[in-house]
Design a protein around this motif. Structure first.
Motif, PDB file in Angstrom:
ATOM      1  N   MET A 100       8.308   1.846   8.419  1.00  0.00           N
ATOM      2  CA  MET A 100       6.758   2.230   8.887  1.00  0.00           C
ATOM      3  C   MET A 100       6.014   3.668   7.871  1.00  0.00           C
ATOM      4  SD  MET A 100       6.223   4.518  12.103  1.00  0.00           S
ATOM      5  CE  MET A 100       6.263   6.558  11.365  1.00  0.00           C
ATOM      6  N   LYS A 101       5.189   3.224   7.506  1.00  0.00           N
ATOM      7  CA  LYS A 101       4.231   3.584   6.428  1.00  0.00           C
ATOM      8  C   LYS A 101       3.583   4.845   7.002  1.00  0.00           C
ATOM      9  CE  LYS A 101       5.183   0.558   3.516  1.00  0.00           C
ATOM     10  NZ  LYS A 101       5.100   0.217   2.555  1.00  0.00           N
ATOM     11  N   VAL A 102       3.331   5.569   6.527  1.00  0.00           N
ATOM     12  CA  VAL A 102       2.659   6.927   6.828  1.00  0.00           C
ATOM     13  C   VAL A 102       1.489   6.881   6.169  1.00  0.00           C
ATOM     14  CG1 VAL A 102       3.429   9.229   6.776  1.00  0.00           C
ATOM     15  CG2 VAL A 102       4.563   7.996   7.039  1.00  0.00           C
ATOM     16  N   PHE A 103       0.927   6.715   5.475  1.00  0.00           N
ATOM     17  CA  PHE A 103      -0.314   6.653   4.402  1.00  0.00           C
ATOM     18  C   PHE A 103      -0.860   5.562   5.263  1.00  0.00           C
ATOM     19  CE2 PHE A 103       1.656   8.858   1.123  1.00  0.00           C
ATOM     20  CZ  PHE A 103       1.238  10.306   1.103  1.00  0.00           C
ATOM     21  N   ALA A 104      -2.330   5.443   5.283  1.00  0.00           N
ATOM     22  CA  ALA A 104      -3.262   4.726   6.375  1.00  0.00           C
ATOM     23  C   ALA A 104      -3.996   3.831   4.823  1.00  0.00           C
ATOM     24  CB  ALA A 104      -4.416   5.096   6.916  1.00  0.00           C
ATOM     25  N   TRP A 105      -3.336   2.583   5.006  1.00  0.00           N
ATOM     26  CA  TRP A 105      -3.926   1.086   3.802  1.00  0.00           C
ATOM     27  C   TRP A 105      -5.554   1.729   3.730  1.00  0.00           C
ATOM     28  CZ3 TRP A 105      -7.068  -2.797   2.975  1.00  0.00           C
ATOM     29  CH2 TRP A 105      -6.022  -3.957   1.838  1.00  0.00           C
ATOM     30  N   SER A 106      -6.153   1.608   4.090  1.00  0.00           N
ATOM     31  CA  SER A 106      -7.356   1.494   3.851  1.00  0.00           C
ATOM     32  C   SER A 106      -7.367   2.760   2.990  1.00  0.00           C
ATOM     33  CB  SER A 106      -8.783   0.996   5.578  1.00  0.00           C
ATOM     34  OG  SER A 106      -8.397   0.199   5.617  1.00  0.00           O
ATOM     35  N   PRO A 107      -7.631   3.998   3.542  1.00  0.00           N
ATOM     36  CA  PRO A 107      -8.396   4.635   2.011  1.00  0.00           C
ATOM     37  C   PRO A 107      -7.251   5.184   0.980  1.00  0.00           C
ATOM     38  CG  PRO A 107      -7.847   5.626   4.428  1.00  0.00           C
ATOM     39  CD  PRO A 107      -6.683   4.424   4.426  1.00  0.00           C
ATOM     40  N   ILE A 108      -6.058   4.519   0.856  1.00  0.00           N
ATOM     41  CA  ILE A 108      -6.106   4.314  -0.787  1.00  0.00           C
ATOM     42  C   ILE A 108      -6.657   3.216  -1.283  1.00  0.00           C
ATOM     43  CG2 ILE A 108      -3.606   4.089  -1.320  1.00  0.00           C
ATOM     44  CD1 ILE A 108      -3.352   6.058  -0.041  1.00  0.00           C
ATOM     45  N   ARG A 109      -6.720   1.961  -0.595  1.00  0.00           N
ATOM     46  CA  ARG A 109      -7.552   0.895  -1.236  1.00  0.00           C
ATOM     47  C   ARG A 109      -8.942   1.747  -1.738  1.00  0.00           C
ATOM     48  NH1 ARG A 109     -11.488  -2.770   0.873  1.00  0.00           N
ATOM     49  NH2 ARG A 109     -11.355  -4.337  -0.492  1.00  0.00           N
ATOM     50  N   GLU A 110      -9.554   2.580  -1.255  1.00  0.00           N
ATOM     51  CA  GLU A 110     -10.921   3.340  -1.245  1.00  0.00           C
ATOM     52  C   GLU A 110     -10.206   3.892  -2.298  1.00  0.00           C
ATOM     53  OE1 GLU A 110     -15.104   2.952  -0.973  1.00  0.00           O
ATOM     54  OE2 GLU A 110     -13.114   1.680   0.311  1.00  0.00           O
ATOM     55  N   LEU A 111      -9.253   4.496  -2.352  1.00  0.00           N
ATOM     56  CA  LEU A 111      -9.092   5.609  -3.885  1.00  0.00           C
ATOM     57  C   LEU A 111      -9.063   5.039  -4.480  1.00  0.00           C
ATOM     58  CD1 LEU A 111      -8.588   8.582  -4.343  1.00  0.00           C
ATOM     59  CD2 LEU A 111      -6.492   7.994  -3.948  1.00  0.00           C
ATOM     60  N   MET A 112      -8.285   3.586  -4.528  1.00  0.00           N
ATOM     61  CA  MET A 112      -7.703   2.806  -5.913  1.00  0.00           C
ATOM     62  C   MET A 112      -9.588   2.062  -6.532  1.00  0.00           C
ATOM     63  SD  MET A 112      -4.614   1.003  -4.232  1.00  0.00           S
ATOM     64  CE  MET A 112      -4.148   0.313  -6.264  1.00  0.00           C
ATOM     65  N   LYS A 113     -10.151   1.706  -5.100  1.00  0.00           N
ATOM     66  CA  LYS A 113     -11.163   1.235  -5.958  1.00  0.00           C
ATOM     67  C   LYS A 113     -12.117   2.091  -6.465  1.00  0.00           C
ATOM     68  CE  LYS A 113     -12.947  -2.200  -3.334  1.00  0.00           C
ATOM     69  NZ  LYS A 113     -13.201  -3.002  -2.561  1.00  0.00           N
ATOM     70  N   LYS A 114     -12.157   3.178  -6.023  1.00  0.00           N
ATOM     71  CA  LYS A 114     -13.025   5.098  -6.181  1.00  0.00           C
ATOM     72  C   LYS A 114     -13.004   5.116  -7.979  1.00  0.00           C
ATOM     73  CE  LYS A 114     -14.556   6.976  -1.824  1.00  0.00           C
ATOM     74  NZ  LYS A 114     -15.138   8.081  -1.567  1.00  0.00           N
ATOM     75  N   MET A 150     -11.563  -5.092  -7.665  1.00  0.00           N
ATOM     76  CA  MET A 150     -10.645  -5.725  -6.152  1.00  0.00           C
ATOM     77  C   MET A 150      -8.862  -5.354  -6.413  1.00  0.00           C
ATOM     78  SD  MET A 150     -11.956  -9.846  -7.098  1.00  0.00           S
ATOM     79  CE  MET A 150     -10.732 -10.182  -6.767  1.00  0.00           C
ATOM     80  N   VAL A 151      -8.483  -5.254  -5.197  1.00  0.00           N
ATOM     81  CA  VAL A 151      -7.524  -4.846  -5.290  1.00  0.00           C
ATOM     82  C   VAL A 151      -6.670  -5.217  -4.645  1.00  0.00           C
ATOM     83  CG1 VAL A 151      -5.978  -3.000  -4.006  1.00  0.00           C
ATOM     84  CG2 VAL A 151      -8.124  -2.297  -5.412  1.00  0.00           C
ATOM     85  N   SER A 152      -5.530  -6.116  -4.609  1.00  0.00           N
ATOM     86  CA  SER A 152      -4.831  -6.931  -3.640  1.00  0.00           C
ATOM     87  C   SER A 152      -3.620  -5.707  -2.857  1.00  0.00           C
ATOM     88  CB  SER A 152      -3.975  -7.612  -4.505  1.00  0.00           C
ATOM     89  OG  SER A 152      -2.707  -7.033  -5.229  1.00  0.00           O
ATOM     90  N   ARG A 153      -3.797  -6.651  -1.563  1.00  0.00           N
ATOM     91  CA  ARG A 153      -2.408  -5.963  -0.571  1.00  0.00           C
ATOM     92  C   ARG A 153      -1.406  -5.573  -0.713  1.00  0.00           C
ATOM     93  NH1 ARG A 153      -2.097  -4.521   4.332  1.00  0.00           N
ATOM     94  NH2 ARG A 153      -3.309  -5.399   5.152  1.00  0.00           N
ATOM     95  N   ASP A 154      -0.543  -6.402  -1.954  1.00  0.00           N
ATOM     96  CA  ASP A 154       0.600  -5.469  -2.796  1.00  0.00           C
ATOM     97  C   ASP A 154       0.086  -4.350  -3.281  1.00  0.00           C
ATOM     98  OD1 ASP A 154       1.461  -8.172  -1.524  1.00  0.00           O
ATOM     99  OD2 ASP A 154       1.774  -9.564  -3.278  1.00  0.00           O
ATOM    100  N   ALA A 155      -0.608  -4.134  -3.981  1.00  0.00           N
ATOM    101  CA  ALA A 155      -0.781  -2.772  -5.094  1.00  0.00           C
ATOM    102  C   ALA A 155      -0.865  -1.905  -3.875  1.00  0.00           C
ATOM    103  CB  ALA A 155      -1.928  -3.151  -5.823  1.00  0.00           C
ATOM    104  N   VAL A 156      -1.770  -1.683  -3.451  1.00  0.00           N
ATOM    105  CA  VAL A 156      -1.822  -0.778  -2.414  1.00  0.00           C
ATOM    106  C   VAL A 156      -0.425  -0.580  -1.380  1.00  0.00           C
ATOM    107  CG1 VAL A 156      -3.264   0.159  -0.145  1.00  0.00           C
ATOM    108  CG2 VAL A 156      -4.484  -1.777  -1.787  1.00  0.00           C
ATOM    109  N   ASP A 157      -0.053  -1.582  -1.723  1.00  0.00           N
ATOM    110  CA  ASP A 157       1.536  -1.289  -0.417  1.00  0.00           C
ATOM    111  C   ASP A 157       2.643  -1.065  -1.426  1.00  0.00           C
ATOM    112  OD1 ASP A 157       0.983  -2.444   1.982  1.00  0.00           O
ATOM    113  OD2 ASP A 157       1.593  -4.251   1.001  1.00  0.00           O
ATOM    114  N   GLU A 158       2.410  -0.975  -2.977  1.00  0.00           N
ATOM    115  CA  GLU A 158       3.987  -0.126  -3.784  1.00  0.00           C
ATOM    116  C   GLU A 158       3.125   0.893  -3.833  1.00  0.00           C
ATOM    117  OE1 GLU A 158       6.408  -0.624  -6.295  1.00  0.00           O
ATOM    118  OE2 GLU A 158       5.594  -2.167  -5.010  1.00  0.00           O
ATOM    119  N   LEU A 159       1.719   1.672  -3.975  1.00  0.00           N
ATOM    120  CA  LEU A 159       1.025   2.515  -4.439  1.00  0.00           C
ATOM    121  C   LEU A 159       1.866   3.321  -3.461  1.00  0.00           C
ATOM    122  CD1 LEU A 159       0.181   4.362  -5.442  1.00  0.00           C
ATOM    123  CD2 LEU A 159      -1.963   4.070  -5.174  1.00  0.00           C
ATOM    124  N   ILE A 160       1.735   2.989  -1.810  1.00  0.00           N
ATOM    125  CA  ILE A 160       1.682   3.597  -0.680  1.00  0.00           C
ATOM    126  C   ILE A 160       3.641   3.934  -0.227  1.00  0.00           C
ATOM    127  CG2 ILE A 160       2.260   3.522   1.904  1.00  0.00           C
ATOM    128  CD1 ILE A 160      -0.433   2.042   1.173  1.00  0.00           C
TER     129      ILE A 160
END
Length: 69
Positions: free
Chosen positions: A1-15, A20-30
């Motif tokens: 179970m992931k504790v961090f929400a996917w969208s805010p982490i993706r947004e942080l990466m974009k900021k 462009m950020v792949s789902r795998d990249a976000v999942d790895e950071l989470i």
């Protein structure tokens, strides 16, 4: 179970400059952030227990962060 929400982490990466950020990249950071948070919390708990307390405080987290450096 992931504790961090996917969208805010993706947004942080974009900021941070990623156009462009792949789902795998976000999942790895989470995954990394969750492990880091657990490890840091365990170190902070050691600080509180050493002080004879059950409650984890900001000072415990700050000390654990200081020891990380």
């Amino acid at each position: 179970m992931k504790v961090f929400a996917w969208s805010p982490i993706r947004e942080l990466m974009k900021k941070s400059g990623a156009e462009m950020v792949s789902r795998d990249a976000v999942d790895e950071l989470i995954t990394y952030l969750e492990k880091y948070a657990k490890d840091l919390t365990n170190k902070a708990l050691e600080m509180s227990r050493h002080s004879g307390r059950k409650k984890l405080t900001k000072a415990d987290m700050e000390m654990a962060l200081t020891l990380e450096i």
